[in-house]
Design a protein around this motif. Structure first.
Motif, PDB file in Angstrom:
ATOM      1  N   ARG A   1       0.818  -1.193   0.000  1.00  0.00           N
ATOM      2  CA  ARG A   1       0.000   0.000   0.000  1.00  0.00           C
ATOM      3  C   ARG A   1       0.862   1.256   0.000  1.00  0.00           C
TER       4      ARG A   1
ATOM      5  N   ASN B   1       0.465   3.904  -2.866  1.00  0.00           N
ATOM      6  CA  ASN B   1      -0.273   5.145  -2.640  1.00  0.00           C
ATOM      7  C   ASN B   1       0.377   6.138  -1.692  1.00  0.00           C
ATOM      8  N   GLY B   2       1.456   5.734  -1.088  1.00  0.00           N
ATOM      9  CA  GLY B   2       2.083   6.637  -0.145  1.00  0.00           C
ATOM     10  C   GLY B   2       1.237   6.822   1.090  1.00  0.00           C
ATOM     11  N   LEU B   3       1.525   7.877   1.820  1.00  0.00           N
ATOM     12  CA  LEU B   3       0.858   8.074   3.100  1.00  0.00           C
ATOM     13  C   LEU B   3      -0.215   9.166   3.034  1.00  0.00           C
ATOM     14  N   TYR B   4      -0.214   9.887   1.941  1.00  0.00           N
ATOM     15  CA  TYR B   4      -1.093  11.047   1.853  1.00  0.00           C
ATOM     16  C   TYR B   4      -2.476  10.665   1.355  1.00  0.00           C
ATOM     17  N   GLN B   5      -3.438  11.319   1.940  1.00  0.00           N
ATOM     18  CA  GLN B   5      -4.807  11.101   1.502  1.00  0.00           C
ATOM     19  C   GLN B   5      -5.259  12.399   0.856  1.00  0.00           C
ATOM     20  N   SER B   6      -5.271  12.432  -0.465  1.00  0.00           N
ATOM     21  CA  SER B   6      -5.583  13.711  -1.122  1.00  0.00           C
ATOM     22  C   SER B   6      -7.026  14.125  -0.828  1.00  0.00           C
TER      23      SER B   6
ATOM     24  N   ARG C   1     -11.183  12.119  -0.250  1.00  0.00           N
ATOM     25  CA  ARG C   1     -12.046  12.048   0.927  1.00  0.00           C
ATOM     26  C   ARG C   1     -13.516  11.925   0.577  1.00  0.00           C
TER      27      ARG C   1
ATOM     28  N   GLY D   1      -7.460  14.604   8.121  1.00  0.00           N
ATOM     29  CA  GLY D   1      -7.780  13.775   6.964  1.00  0.00           C
ATOM     30  C   GLY D   1      -6.703  13.767   5.908  1.00  0.00           C
ATOM     31  N   GLU D   2      -5.498  14.194   6.274  1.00  0.00           N
ATOM     32  CA  GLU D   2      -4.435  14.239   5.266  1.00  0.00           C
ATOM     33  C   GLU D   2      -3.700  12.901   5.103  1.00  0.00           C
ATOM     34  N   LEU D   3      -3.922  11.979   6.055  1.00  0.00           N
ATOM     35  CA  LEU D   3      -3.174  10.715   5.988  1.00  0.00           C
ATOM     36  C   LEU D   3      -4.061   9.514   5.713  1.00  0.00           C
ATOM     37  N   VAL D   4      -3.432   8.486   5.195  1.00  0.00           N
ATOM     38  CA  VAL D   4      -4.153   7.246   4.908  1.00  0.00           C
ATOM     39  C   VAL D   4      -4.756   6.682   6.171  1.00  0.00           C
TER      40      VAL D   4
ATOM     41  N   LEU E   1      -4.712   4.275   8.422  1.00  0.00           N
ATOM     42  CA  LEU E   1      -3.861   3.188   8.918  1.00  0.00           C
ATOM     43  C   LEU E   1      -3.402   3.630  10.302  1.00  0.00           C
TER      44      LEU E   1
ATOM     45  N   ILE F   1       1.992   3.667  10.113  1.00  0.00           N
ATOM     46  CA  ILE F   1       2.426   4.743   9.211  1.00  0.00           C
ATOM     47  C   ILE F   1       3.873   5.125   9.524  1.00  0.00           C
TER      48      ILE F   1
ATOM     49  N   MET G   1       4.459  10.618  -0.100  1.00  0.00           N
ATOM     50  CA  MET G   1       3.088  11.113  -0.085  1.00  0.00           C
ATOM     51  C   MET G   1       2.138  10.287  -0.934  1.00  0.00           C
TER      52      MET G   1
END
Lengths: 218, 218, 218, 218
Positions: free
Chosen positions: A205, A209-214, A218, B161-164, B166, B171, B208
């Motif tokens: 994962r 997808n990296g760690l960022y949630q664009s 959301r 909400g910027e991170l996955v 997990l 992380i 990211m």
DNA sequence: GATGAATGAGTTTTCATTCAT
DNA sequence: CATGAATGAAAACTCATTCAT
């Protein structure tokens, strides 16, 4: 019936040549080098643990350095080609031709391989830092055998728009930087026996997808 | 006027105590250990290169092992706290409070720090594999000083909400696995002097967003 | 054809095992330790005098301390048992079953033995003062092997009314205090090669009758 | 008010010259030499235990060897003269002018003296074996100061028919052989703090009458 | 093919001693 | 008087390597 353990394979393939004592030398040396490092392991120690004479070691290998190389180089010589072969194998008859499927296969395959050859992997990582010779052995294998094949894969994924818009060589670098850290930390630094499926999935994962949630996600 | 180079700082802070010769011992030892590794460097070599007597080394440090620890432990003791402090500093007066801003600051900050103390970093990485003592020194610093602070950050990003989705500890693991591989490969394995801005940006992007380009992004 | 010289005997008994060089190490070490003392003799000195490498000494004995123990302990292990055996021998076929006869045999027998093994005796006496290990080796032999046998003798003499009215253990103490002083002063302090018959007779008379001439004897 | 402890006396007599630190050097050196032997005690150890610098030791004594001699020789220089003086003292105002009285005084007097100066006595005995210098210091004192005086005594007893019919020098030898063994074994070999009255009496009896009970005595 | 014996060249460490301050 | 700093020389011990059998 080849297994995934190079060590056994090498021993078996040379069983006509190697005597029991010679096998014990190799096994013991790998074990001790993995545990304490090459420099901190004396030939006397190896001889004692292997229950052979020091002379036998030198008769076989000439020098201690040569013993090390004779343990690691066959490993290197198989590590990457096998990996390449397995990749091809995967390409031809894999039900999951996505990037994720590729990653999962690659990581699981290598985790298995290293788990099966943990001590040699430890020796390799520990000594590659010190020995230019090893770097010189390892590097071409990577550049000539692994990189092209993985690159080919990556390019195919890129063509399908599955990868970020970055030159493939830089994608490759990031990928292997992470995998190097992943395997080295677990298998060498923390001396773990293997890596759990959960962590493999985390890694997949992360790579994907990296760690960022664009925000748009959301 | 503290610099980012611990070495100079330590030397300066103890300049009332350390003589010129004693400084030469430390400098030379770090340099040789970084270059050839602890086990492959003899005290005779250090003494000769530092132009002091071997006796002087042992009068000061008692054992060769203690010399190593006296080089590395102060480094560890500053590496993480300084990192933590810098992070706080960044938090308070950073114009870019996003996850990306955080990452950029963290990586650039550490790249600079390691660039300034490259040899000690090399010694640390090379020897941490072998010396349990070092692991025992390093680990608590990480767990108690770095991890909580970075965790706090990650949690705040996550809340926004910027991170996955997990658990933060997982992380954190992925993040530091990558950064460990990133720094160790560049500064130790490839013996690079520093890391280019381009690669830092690649790393940020990788951390990211990973390597995958989701279909919906196209 | 066993002699009274343990040294030769040990060497001979192990001649199948010990090489010429190994014999030279032992001989030389005993000689130098006897002459200058253990602490004042370096392994380099021994190696040079024995015309072997220092490495050979350490390959065989591991440590200098162990070398010392390997020289002395076999000596101790024979000194007392042999003494005990000789005493039994004397008991069975001695023409002079008196206390005086016993004393004469005991002293002459030991004078001969020490004369034949003078250097080892010197090493033993010089080092027993310092090494607890040696005391712990020596003491049980004395308590278990020599003391009971001599005690038995003394008791038989006492029953016959030949000894002073004092508990046997205290008689034993006085006897061995004197003999210890007698042998140590002559063979170690004054480095004499042997002890003359005249002095042996003086000693016997002293032990038996002391120095006082009671009025009733006049 | 001179005590029986030379050490204190020396320190006091030189208190105008010796500083506190210098006194500590001497005290510590004696203590360590007694405990572990001269060769096994380093000047660094002495300096540390005495809480002075090594340089101070060498400023005072020049060499380690000289330090040893400066500890022991004053002791020797007093041991025998004091003994001689005490003997004269005893001769003039002793209520028991017999041989036994003489012996009792001599032994008790020396037991007391050694008890009061046990550590130095241990150093003396342990080192006299090795250092020719010490023998050369000790021997003349014995021959010129002690022997004549004791001889004089013995002759007087002999004239009175109290002693065995043996040349006085041979009587002297036996007497001192026993006493040497007596003191050395108790105070050095077994590291006893003192000698009980009972054993002193055993010794007196032994010296006087030996162990034999002549038939005519029964 | 295997090894016991032997070692030269180091390795870390110790030690008594010197000297400038 | 006292000492911190420094060291040459030697100590014990290690190690990879050779060789005759």
């Amino acid at each position: 019936m080849p297994t995934n353990n190079l060590f056994n394979d090498i021993l078996r393939s040379q069983s006509g040549k190697r005597t029991v004592k010679q096998q014990r030398i190799v096994e013991t040396a790998v074990q001790l080098f993995a545990e304490k490092g090459y420099s901190n392991t004396s030939t006397a120690e190896i001889a004692k643990a292997a229950e052979v004479s020091e002379a036998s070691i030198f008769k076989q290998y000439g020098t201690k350095d040569n013993l090390l190389l004779n343990l690691i180089i066959p490993y290197i010589k198989d590590f990457f080609p096998l990996m390449a072969n397995d990749l091809v194998l995967q390409a031809t008859n894999n039900g999951d031709p996505t990037f994720e499927g590729f990653l999962r296969f690659l990581i699981r395959n290598r985790v298995q391989f290293i788990t099966d050859n943990r001590e040699i992997f430890q020796v390799l990582i520990k000594e590659i830092i010190y020995k230019e010779e090893l770097k010189k052995e390892l590097f071409p294998y990577f550049v000539e055998i692994v990189a092209p094949r993985v690159t080919k894969y990556l390019e195919s994924f890129k063509e399908r728009g599955e990868l970020v818009d970055l030159p493939v060589d830089r994608i490759l670098k990031m990928l292997f930087t992470f995998l190097g850290g992943f395997f080295a930390s677990r298998f060498v630094l923390w001396n773990m026996e293997s890596i759990s499926d959960e962590e493999v999935e985390d890694a997949i994962r992360f790579i994907m997808n990296g760690l960022y949630q664009s925000t748009s996600d959301r």
